[in-house]
Design an enzyme around this catalytic site. Structure first.
Site, PDB file in Angstrom:
ATOM      1  N   LYS A  77       0.843  -1.202   0.000  1.00  0.00           N
ATOM      2  CA  LYS A  77       0.000   0.000   0.000  1.00  0.00           C
ATOM      3  C   LYS A  77       0.877   1.251   0.000  1.00  0.00           C
ATOM      4  CE  LYS A  77      -3.771  -2.554   2.055  1.00  0.00           C
ATOM      5  NZ  LYS A  77      -4.553  -2.970   3.235  1.00  0.00           N
ATOM      6  N   GLN A 110      -5.175  -1.650   9.308  1.00  0.00           N
ATOM      7  CA  GLN A 110      -4.909  -2.965   8.708  1.00  0.00           C
ATOM      8  C   GLN A 110      -5.496  -4.074   9.593  1.00  0.00           C
ATOM      9  OE1 GLN A 110      -3.432  -3.509   5.640  1.00  0.00           O
ATOM     10  NE2 GLN A 110      -3.985  -5.641   5.972  1.00  0.00           N
ATOM     11  N   ASP A 159     -11.381   2.374   3.398  1.00  0.00           N
ATOM     12  CA  ASP A 159     -11.621   0.935   3.264  1.00  0.00           C
ATOM     13  C   ASP A 159     -13.111   0.651   3.069  1.00  0.00           C
ATOM     14  OD1 ASP A 159      -9.540  -0.838   3.105  1.00  0.00           O
ATOM     15  OD2 ASP A 159      -9.157  -0.898   5.263  1.00  0.00           O
TER      16      ASP A 159
END
Ligand code: NAD
Length: 286
Positions: A54, A98, A121
């Site tokens: 990422k 995460q 997200d």
């Protein structure tokens, strides 16, 4: 029948390139760069690899990435305070936590603490709720990447019988909603599904996201089916998918490879979501 391989690598690269171009245009207008805060708790090796992918993508896209690598002992209060702080920061457009988190940290209140406009997200209940209502604002990256692949390869889902195998909140469920929004007839299967093959055998397109190596085999799918393999499992240093890729050659009409199919699209969609959040926040949204 020759099975078409639906690669995602090139499309992902082109998508990141497009984001980079938009960022450059905005910078040329004197705006600050987009900013993405990535929070990683603990030392899970797979999570470390995902976070570094990422960060590399951010570099290519011209997005400023701010990494927060926290010890496994991080408390709930520390997490919530960090998120509060990031919510307030002008230069932070996206906040990503995460997953999975260590067992003592409950992911739900942490995700709910993120300002929905910065929820790149797409896991916040407000964004999930909007998706369920057909308002596709901040859509989770993996399902969004699958839809981008469908579009890229000109695969129409409207009116088709499709099966989603896997019903998690981050992949299976949002993917099923996106497919319903596009008027596909969607069956969702999961670990408690009694006869998985009886469903997959009726499908024209199968999306699988379970992490069970080679769960989907030739005898479970009709000839000419299209398979989107989202699953990732590591078997003796090899990365494998949910579908028996070799066994389906010459039987399936098309299939995404693992690695190189859906995976790279997930990271590319994170860049797209961060750009979208940025555009809303700096007033570039038309
Ligand atoms: P998860 O463990 O949260 O969910 C797995 C789902 O699969 C559950 O709904 C479970 O009921 C179902 N399942 C498990 N075994 C099954 C079986 N034998 N038959 C039918 N259904 C079964 O996992 P997740 O976070 O949704 O991820 C799923 C897979 O996708 C994992 O392999 C993960 O690594 C991968 N993944 C890939 C990407 C990517 O970018 N390609 C992104 C996210 C997740």
């Amino acid at each position: 029948m020759e099975t078409r391989i639906l690669w995602g690598k090139e499309l992902a690269q082109a998508t990141i390139q497009k984001v980079a171009q938009e960022v450059e245009n905005s910078r040329n207008q004197g705006k600050r760069p987009p900013g993405l805060a990535v929070i990683l708790v603990g030392k899970d090796p797979a999570s470390q690899i995902y976070v570094s992918h990422k960060e590399q993508a951010c570099k290519r896209a011209g997005i400023r990435s701010m990494g927060f690598r926290l010890p496994p002992s991080t408390s709930m209060d520390e997490m919530l305070n960090l998120i509060k702080d990031l919510n307030r920061k002008e230069e932070v457009d996206g906040i990503l936590v995460q997953l999975p988190l260590p067992p003592h940290l409950d992911a739900s209140p942490i995700i709910e603490a993120i300002d929905p406009i910065k929820d790149v997200d797409g896991f916040h209940p407000i964004n999930m709720g909007k998706l369920a209502l057909g308002d596709e604002g901040m859509v989770p990256c993996t399902p969004k990447g699958v839809m981008a692949l469908l579009d890229h390869y000109g695969i129409e889902v409207e009116g088709q019988e499709v099966v989603v195998v896997g019903a998690s909140n981050i992949v299976g469920k949002p993917l099923a909603l996106l497919l319903v929004n596009r008027m596909a007839t969607v069956t969702v299967c999961h670990i408690k599904t009694r006869d998985l093959a009886s469903h997959t055998q009726k499908a024209q397109i199968i999306f699988t996201a379970t992490g069970v190596t080679h769960l989907i085999k030739k005898e479970m799918v009709p000839r000419g089916a299209i398979i989107f393999d989202i699953g990732i499992s590591r078997v003796r240093d090899k990365i494998l998918g949910d579908a028996d890729f070799e066994g389906l050659q010459g039987w399936a009409q098309a299939i995404t490879p693992v690695p190189g199919g859906v995976g790279p699209m997930t990271v590319a969609m994170l860049m797209v979501n961060t750009l979208e959040a940025y555009k809303k926040r700096v007033g570039l949204e038309r």
